[in-house]
Design a protein around this motif. Structure first.
Motif, short mmCIF file in Angstrom:
data_model
loop_
_atom_site.label_atom_id
_atom_site.label_comp_id
_atom_site.label_asym_id
_atom_site.label_seq_id
_atom_site.Cartn_x
_atom_site.Cartn_y
_atom_site.Cartn_z
N MET A 1 0.99 -1.34 -0.01
CA MET A 1 0.06 0.20 -0.05
C MET A 1 0.92 1.19 0.03
O MET A 1 1.79 1.42 0.92
N PRO A 2 0.69 2.09 -1.01
CA PRO A 2 1.75 3.31 -1.20
C PRO A 2 1.23 4.07 0.10
O PRO A 2 0.24 4.25 0.73
N SER A 3 2.37 4.90 0.53
CA SER A 3 2.28 5.88 1.67
C SER A 3 1.38 7.15 1.36
O SER A 3 1.34 7.49 0.38
N GLY B 1 11.93 4.81 -6.56
CA GLY B 1 10.16 4.87 -6.75
C GLY B 1 10.06 5.97 -7.57
O GLY B 1 10.98 6.83 -8.13
N THR B 2 8.66 6.28 -7.49
CA THR B 2 8.18 7.16 -8.39
C THR B 2 6.99 8.15 -7.74
O THR B 2 6.64 7.54 -6.70
N ALA B 3 6.49 9.33 -8.36
CA ALA B 3 5.45 10.03 -7.70
C ALA B 3 4.48 8.88 -7.22
O ALA B 3 3.87 7.92 -7.81
N GLY B 4 4.11 9.06 -5.88
CA GLY B 4 2.84 8.51 -5.14
C GLY B 4 3.66 7.11 -4.33
O GLY B 4 2.96 6.81 -3.32
N ASP B 5 4.72 7.09 -4.91
CA ASP B 5 5.41 5.81 -4.01
C ASP B 5 6.95 5.88 -4.19
O ASP B 5 7.72 5.00 -4.72
N PHE B 6 7.32 6.91 -3.51
CA PHE B 6 8.87 6.98 -3.47
C PHE B 6 9.31 6.27 -1.90
O PHE B 6 8.75 6.04 -0.99
N ARG B 7 10.61 5.84 -1.97
CA ARG B 7 11.25 5.25 -0.84
C ARG B 7 12.48 5.98 -0.80
O ARG B 7 13.39 5.91 -1.58
N VAL C 1 14.28 3.31 5.62
CA VAL C 1 13.76 4.05 4.59
C VAL C 1 12.44 4.24 4.82
O VAL C 1 11.59 3.79 5.53
N VAL C 2 12.25 5.74 4.54
CA VAL C 2 10.85 6.55 4.64
C VAL C 2 10.07 6.27 3.36
O VAL C 2 10.43 6.82 2.32
N PRO C 3 8.96 5.66 3.42
CA PRO C 3 7.99 5.51 2.45
C PRO C 3 7.23 7.08 2.07
O PRO C 3 6.78 7.45 3.28
N ALA C 4 7.05 7.47 0.85
CA ALA C 4 6.66 8.73 0.85
C ALA C 4 6.00 8.99 -0.35
O ALA C 4 6.42 8.28 -1.45
N ALA C 5 4.77 9.55 -0.38
CA ALA C 5 3.97 9.84 -1.86
C ALA C 5 4.63 10.80 -2.50
O ALA C 5 4.57 11.05 -4.03
N ALA C 6 5.17 12.06 -1.84
CA ALA C 6 5.86 13.07 -2.49
C ALA C 6 7.12 13.60 -1.61
O ALA C 6 6.97 13.40 -0.49
N ILE C 7 7.74 14.34 -2.55
CA ILE C 7 9.10 14.75 -1.59
C ILE C 7 9.04 16.53 -1.80
O ILE C 7 8.64 16.97 -3.18
#
Ligand SMILES: Cc1cc2nc3c(=O)[nH]c(=O)nc-3n(C[C@H](O)[C@H](O)[C@H](O)COP(=O)(O)OP(=O)(O)OC[C@H]3O[C@@H](n4cnc5c(N)ncnc54)[C@H](O)[C@@H]3O)c2cc1C
Ligand code: SF4
Length: 356
Positions: free
Chosen positions: A1-3, A87-93, A104-110
């Motif tokens: 599940m994306p962050s 990763g890519t937009a919506g699902d970066f690591r 590792v911090v999962p993030a949808a955007a940076i």
């Protein structure tokens, strides 16, 4: 599940504002700050007072910082570094390191808000002698003295009787490749000149400028009060050299209004150093694959109508990492980046829900 988390790199005014807005929207954030505390340059460089009202810088910044400390949606990581991202937009690591440990911090955007650094006057093309003469200082050096209410000549600890500011040091200079105007230094020099006159009423203050570029309301908030109320002397002229004569400094140049050479003794010379992208900004550009402009600032792709999107989808840039900016610019960009990140997050979530 994306962050549904947003990762913010840099906890200066722009990053703080982005975090505040996202947390207010109920979106979890991680702030990665390289230094030991939030606040960016106003705290790190110990600014005395902020434009336009000369409010104590630490008090003003703390008002923005405190709501983030202990906030349930804010994961604050000071003394930390981003060491990798995939990763890519919506699902970066994003790999974040602190004290030798990495996770590792999962993030949808940076959001990149890694800011600026002051121009090093050792690279100056004129001869102002910052590293040779103790009594030649910079705008941030002067901020520190003003904060301590101890504006003195570093050479002898005595209060100066005559101070000169020299504008555009490291900005608007083709020879060193910084053709840009740093936007804030005319206003900041005027602000510091007012503060010197308040703290040392017998001290004469001169500002030597090519042309004064006051930013928006700073014209009436700083420039005119500096001249009319606080009796700061503005001299249109180019200072080409600072020399030492006896135990004083002498500035040499040209008064371009009167068209004649100037040579004047001074006790303290303040170099109005400009802004350059911080080392962290350059590093993050490489790490995240973000294009930079010829000066090393992060390129945003939709200027003037979109000031925060980068060429990498899902990565936004805010504040002085994209170019010279005052606090108002930096805070506005932080809020805009937060909004763009929130929109991206909601769209990704709606898409995922529609797919079931
Ligand atoms: C002498 C001086 C006085 C000024 N006074 C005023 C004023 O009174 N009013 C005004 O409007 N403006 C003023 N300014 C401008 C003001 O400092 C900037 O507008 C503001 O600091 C920009 O905020 P920012 O968040 O973009 O960057 P910064 O303040 O530079 O903050 C960036 C943050 O990112 C962190 N960082 C950098 N790289 C990394 C990395 N790789 N990983 C993690 N963290 C990182 C830094 O440690 C820092 O905390 C002044 C400027 C100068 C030079
Ligand atoms: S703001 Fe003023 S001192 Fe700074 S670069 Fe522009 S013109 Fe020069």
């Amino acid at each position: 599940m994306p962050s549904d988390r947003v990762l913010i790199i840099g906890g200066g005014p722009a990053g703080i504002e982005a975090a505040r807005n996202l947390a207010d929207l109920g979106i979890p954030v991680t702030i990665v700050e390289a230094r030991e505390r939030l606040g960016g340059m106003p705290i790190h460089a110990q600014y005395a007072a902020l434009t336009p009202d000369l409010e104590d810088a630490e008090t003003a910044m703390n008002r923005r910082i405190e709501p983030l400390l202990g906030h349930p949606l804010v994961d604050l990581r000071c003394n930390s570094a981003v060491t990798g991202s995939s990763g890519t937009a919506g699902d970066f690591r994003v790999r974040v390191a602190v004290g030798g440990k990495e996770d590792v911090v999962p993030a949808a955007a940076i959001i990149v808000a890694t800011g600026f650094q002051h121009f090093d006057p050792g690279r100056e093309t004129q001869m102002y002698g910052y590293y040779e003469f103790d009594d030649v200082i910079t705008l941030p050096d002067c901020e520190k003295m003003l904060k301590e209410h101890k504006v003195v000549r570093p050479s002898n600890g005595q209060p100066p009787e005559c101070v000169a500011f020299i504008q555009c040091v490291g900005s608007r200079d083709r020879q060193i490749g910084n053709e840009f105007c740093s936007k804030v230094c005319c206003g900041i020099a005027s602000k510091e000149a007012i503060e010197i006159r308040q703290q040392l009423p017998n001290c004469k203050v001169f500002i030597f400028y090519i042309d004064m570029r006051m930013y928006g309301y700073w014209e009436n908030e700083l420039y005119w009060p500096a001249q009319e109320k606080h009796k700061v002397n503005y001299v249109r002229g180019i200072v080409s050299e600072v020399l030492k004569k006896g135990d004083r400094l002498v500035i040499r140049g040209e008064d371009t209004t009167l068209g004649r050479p100037v040579e004047a003794p001074m006790d303290l010379v303040v170099l109005s150093v400009g802004m350059e992208p911080s080392k962290g900004t350059r590093e993050m550009a490489k790490l995240l694959g973000l294009p930079q402009n010829p000066y090393g600032y992060l390129d945003t792709v939709g200027v003037p109508l979109d000031t925060v999107s980068t060429a990498v989808e899902g990565v936004f840039a805010a504040g002085s990492c994209t170019g010279p900016a005052d606090l108002e610019d930096s805070i506005s960009a932080g809020a805009t980046a937060a909004m763009r990140a929130a929109v991206l997050l909601r769209k990704k979530r709606a898409g995922a829900e529609a797919r079931g």
